[in-house]
Design a protein around this motif. Structure first.
Motif, PDB file in Angstrom:
ATOM      1  N   TYR A 110      51.811  72.856  35.007  1.00  0.00           N
ATOM      2  CA  TYR A 110      53.007  72.168  34.416  1.00  0.00           C
ATOM      3  C   TYR A 110      52.658  70.586  34.130  1.00  0.00           C
ATOM      4  O   TYR A 110      53.662  70.449  33.223  1.00  0.00           O
ATOM      5  N   MET A 111      51.504  71.076  33.627  1.00  0.00           N
ATOM      6  CA  MET A 111      51.231  69.106  32.624  1.00  0.00           C
ATOM      7  C   MET A 111      50.699  69.137  31.869  1.00  0.00           C
ATOM      8  O   MET A 111      50.735  68.016  31.487  1.00  0.00           O
ATOM      9  N   GLY A 112      50.400  70.166  31.032  1.00  0.00           N
ATOM     10  CA  GLY A 112      49.822  70.067  30.594  1.00  0.00           C
ATOM     11  C   GLY A 112      47.717  70.353  30.251  1.00  0.00           C
ATOM     12  O   GLY A 112      47.550  69.975  30.536  1.00  0.00           O
ATOM     13  N   GLU A 113      47.753  70.255  28.877  1.00  0.00           N
ATOM     14  CA  GLU A 113      46.276  70.621  28.516  1.00  0.00           C
ATOM     15  C   GLU A 113      45.528  69.207  28.828  1.00  0.00           C
ATOM     16  O   GLU A 113      44.403  69.390  29.038  1.00  0.00           O
ATOM     17  N   LEU A 114      45.975  67.894  29.022  1.00  0.00           N
ATOM     18  CA  LEU A 114      44.942  66.615  29.191  1.00  0.00           C
ATOM     19  C   LEU A 114      44.371  66.875  31.040  1.00  0.00           C
ATOM     20  O   LEU A 114      43.363  66.511  30.808  1.00  0.00           O
ATOM     21  N   HIS A 115      45.210  67.748  32.050  1.00  0.00           N
ATOM     22  CA  HIS A 115      44.635  68.215  32.926  1.00  0.00           C
ATOM     23  C   HIS A 115      43.425  69.781  32.934  1.00  0.00           C
ATOM     24  O   HIS A 115      43.116  69.881  34.059  1.00  0.00           O
ATOM     25  N   ARG A 116      43.379  70.236  31.030  1.00  0.00           N
ATOM     26  CA  ARG A 116      42.427  71.112  31.600  1.00  0.00           C
ATOM     27  C   ARG A 116      41.318  70.991  31.606  1.00  0.00           C
ATOM     28  O   ARG A 116      40.668  72.163  32.479  1.00  0.00           O
ATOM     29  N   ALA A 117      40.438  69.801  31.244  1.00  0.00           N
ATOM     30  CA  ALA A 117      39.419  70.165  31.492  1.00  0.00           C
ATOM     31  C   ALA A 117      39.002  69.807  32.687  1.00  0.00           C
ATOM     32  O   ALA A 117      38.096  69.914  33.637  1.00  0.00           O
ATOM     33  N   ASP A 118      39.555  68.758  33.705  1.00  0.00           N
ATOM     34  CA  ASP A 118      39.741  68.360  35.292  1.00  0.00           C
ATOM     35  C   ASP A 118      39.953  70.110  36.011  1.00  0.00           C
ATOM     36  O   ASP A 118      38.984  70.520  36.637  1.00  0.00           O
ATOM     37  N   PHE A 119      40.368  70.905  35.930  1.00  0.00           N
ATOM     38  CA  PHE A 119      40.583  72.800  36.277  1.00  0.00           C
ATOM     39  C   PHE A 119      39.458  72.574  35.601  1.00  0.00           C
ATOM     40  O   PHE A 119      38.268  73.278  36.985  1.00  0.00           O
ATOM     41  N   GLU A 120      38.219  72.683  34.443  1.00  0.00           N
ATOM     42  CA  GLU A 120      37.970  74.076  33.849  1.00  0.00           C
ATOM     43  C   GLU A 120      36.784  72.918  34.941  1.00  0.00           C
ATOM     44  O   GLU A 120      35.747  74.005  34.909  1.00  0.00           O
ATOM     45  N   ASN A 121      36.024  71.824  34.650  1.00  0.00           N
ATOM     46  CA  ASN A 121      34.784  71.270  35.306  1.00  0.00           C
ATOM     47  C   ASN A 121      34.882  71.439  37.008  1.00  0.00           C
ATOM     48  O   ASN A 121      33.754  72.151  37.375  1.00  0.00           O
ATOM     49  N   GLU A 122      36.113  71.578  37.806  1.00  0.00           N
ATOM     50  CA  GLU A 122      35.861  71.435  39.404  1.00  0.00           C
ATOM     51  C   GLU A 122      35.870  73.199  38.953  1.00  0.00           C
ATOM     52  O   GLU A 122      35.420  73.768  40.064  1.00  0.00           O
ATOM     53  N   ALA A 123      35.956  74.576  38.602  1.00  0.00           N
ATOM     54  CA  ALA A 123      35.711  75.561  38.822  1.00  0.00           C
ATOM     55  C   ALA A 123      34.809  75.734  38.699  1.00  0.00           C
ATOM     56  O   ALA A 123      33.728  76.439  38.900  1.00  0.00           O
ATOM     57  N   VAL A 124      33.760  74.925  38.021  1.00  0.00           N
ATOM     58  CA  VAL A 124      32.085  75.370  37.148  1.00  0.00           C
ATOM     59  C   VAL A 124      31.225  74.791  38.379  1.00  0.00           C
ATOM     60  O   VAL A 124      31.025  75.928  38.931  1.00  0.00           O
ATOM     61  N   ARG A 125      31.642  73.578  38.666  1.00  0.00           N
ATOM     62  CA  ARG A 125      31.005  73.230  40.211  1.00  0.00           C
ATOM     63  C   ARG A 125      31.596  73.861  41.521  1.00  0.00           C
ATOM     64  O   ARG A 125      30.792  74.251  42.134  1.00  0.00           O
ATOM     65  N   TYR A 126      33.067  75.161  41.632  1.00  0.00           N
ATOM     66  CA  TYR A 126      33.007  74.940  43.011  1.00  0.00           C
ATOM     67  C   TYR A 126      32.366  76.739  43.299  1.00  0.00           C
ATOM     68  O   TYR A 126      31.638  76.925  43.465  1.00  0.00           O
ATOM     69  N   VAL A 127      32.401  77.451  41.642  1.00  0.00           N
ATOM     70  CA  VAL A 127      31.730  78.835  41.602  1.00  0.00           C
ATOM     71  C   VAL A 127      30.356  78.141  41.232  1.00  0.00           C
ATOM     72  O   VAL A 127      29.348  79.122  42.678  1.00  0.00           O
ATOM     73  N   ALA A 128      29.220  77.802  41.563  1.00  0.00           N
ATOM     74  CA  ALA A 128      28.368  77.174  41.401  1.00  0.00           C
ATOM     75  C   ALA A 128      28.411  77.217  43.109  1.00  0.00           C
ATOM     76  O   ALA A 128      26.995  77.200  43.244  1.00  0.00           O
ATOM     77  N   PHE A 129      28.754  76.335  43.757  1.00  0.00           N
ATOM     78  CA  PHE A 129      28.724  75.708  44.324  1.00  0.00           C
ATOM     79  C   PHE A 129      28.457  77.074  45.499  1.00  0.00           C
ATOM     80  O   PHE A 129      27.750  76.800  46.579  1.00  0.00           O
ATOM     81  N   TYR A 130      29.645  77.322  45.483  1.00  0.00           N
ATOM     82  CA  TYR A 130      29.743  78.925  46.401  1.00  0.00           C
ATOM     83  C   TYR A 130      28.643  79.942  46.225  1.00  0.00           C
ATOM     84  O   TYR A 130      28.008  80.783  47.406  1.00  0.00           O
ATOM     85  N   LEU A 131      28.490  80.342  45.059  1.00  0.00           N
ATOM     86  CA  LEU A 131      26.815  81.042  44.908  1.00  0.00           C
ATOM     87  C   LEU A 131      26.158  81.122  45.563  1.00  0.00           C
ATOM     88  O   LEU A 131      24.954  81.512  46.304  1.00  0.00           O
ATOM     89  N   GLU A 132      25.523  79.071  45.640  1.00  0.00           N
ATOM     90  CA  GLU A 132      23.973  78.692  46.403  1.00  0.00           C
ATOM     91  C   GLU A 132      24.826  79.276  47.779  1.00  0.00           C
ATOM     92  O   GLU A 132      23.682  79.342  48.460  1.00  0.00           O
ATOM     93  N   HIS A 133      25.458  78.697  48.245  1.00  0.00           N
ATOM     94  CA  HIS A 133      26.351  78.860  49.472  1.00  0.00           C
ATOM     95  C   HIS A 133      25.887  79.835  49.994  1.00  0.00           C
ATOM     96  O   HIS A 133      24.984  80.213  51.196  1.00  0.00           O
ATOM     97  N   MET A 134      26.126  81.233  49.162  1.00  0.00           N
ATOM     98  CA  MET A 134      25.757  83.093  49.762  1.00  0.00           C
ATOM     99  C   MET A 134      24.629  83.137  49.132  1.00  0.00           C
ATOM    100  O   MET A 134      24.006  83.686  50.254  1.00  0.00           O
ATOM    101  N   ARG A 135      23.874  82.543  48.516  1.00  0.00           N
ATOM    102  CA  ARG A 135      22.614  83.444  48.228  1.00  0.00           C
ATOM    103  C   ARG A 135      21.599  81.674  49.700  1.00  0.00           C
ATOM    104  O   ARG A 135      20.689  82.817  49.724  1.00  0.00           O
ATOM    105  N   LEU A 136      22.194  80.918  50.355  1.00  0.00           N
ATOM    106  CA  LEU A 136      21.139  80.124  51.030  1.00  0.00           C
ATOM    107  C   LEU A 136      21.087  81.285  52.260  1.00  0.00           C
ATOM    108  O   LEU A 136      20.643  81.137  53.239  1.00  0.00           O
ATOM    109  N   GLU A 137      22.227  81.813  52.629  1.00  0.00           N
ATOM    110  CA  GLU A 137      22.851  82.843  53.180  1.00  0.00           C
ATOM    111  C   GLU A 137      21.662  83.571  53.302  1.00  0.00           C
ATOM    112  O   GLU A 137      21.642  84.470  54.315  1.00  0.00           O
TER     113      GLU A 137
END
Length: 198
Positions: A110-137
């Motif tokens: 809704y607010m444009g490309e200026l916010h793209r990197a924030d989403f992409e960087n957090e998405a990468v961190r989130y996926v890594a976090f979740y995959l590690e969580h499942m691996r640990l279990e």
């Protein structure tokens, strides 16, 4: 697999892992991959993926682990307490993190490309976090559960885990509420994830 609850946990982890890998792929290819579809289709697919992660694992999968599996494991194998405490912290932060990711996606949309990197960087961190969580279990907890839990524990766990199976599982009847969601993802996501642009 000897216990139904273990099968369900591993199946749900596999389905969630596939969704997370698909989310990663969408982030990597970006909206330009949506051949023959406007940018709205790209954001729609990402929203649908995040909605699934929030609607099923956060609301059904994690509570059963936290309320049923983890307490039994701590009683039977107290040495697992630090690992279980870490997994519980993950569960508590996971819902907040997926909601934050949805918010970042909407900021970009809704607010444009200026916010793209924030989403992409957090998405990468989130996926890594979740995959590690499942691996640990799967590596630090579930093998010990097989060794230390009683037949009575397994009866309770099997009953609980089999009553709300993942709507992505081929083993359960299809859920019309989730069918619409998955159809939307498959029809709009670009190859190799879906049919979008074909």
């Amino acid at each position: 697999m000897k216990h139904e609850s273990m099968r369900v946990i591993f199946d749900e982890h596999a389905n969630l892992s596939a969704m997370l890998q698909s989310l990663s792929h969408m982030v990597r290819v970006g909206p330009d991959a949506m051949v023959g579809c406007n940018r709205d289709g790209y954001f729609d697919v990402l929203r649908a993926m995040l909605f699934y992660i929030d609607a099923f694992p956060e609301k059904n999968h994690h509570p059963k682990e936290s309320n049923l599996l983890f307490p039994r494991l701590v009683r039977a194998a107290p040495q697992l307490l630090p690992t279980i405490e870490q997994l519980e912290r993950d569960h508590m932060s996971g819902e907040m993190r997926v909601r934050e990711l949805m918010h970042l996606l909407m900021a970009w949309e809704y607010m444009g490309e200026l916010h793209r990197a924030d989403f992409e960087n957090e998405a990468v961190r989130y996926v890594a976090f979740y995959l590690e969580h499942m691996r640990l279990e799967e590596t630090a907890l579930l093998p010990i559960a097989e060794q230390v839990l009683t037949d009575e524990d397994w009866k309770v766990l099997d009953r609980a885990f089999s009553c709300h199976e993942d709507p992505l599982s081929y083993r359960v009847p299809r859920d019309p509420k989730f069918d619409r969601l998955f159809t939307r993802i498959v029809l709009r996501a670009p190859a190799p994830l879906g049919l979008g642009g074909k």
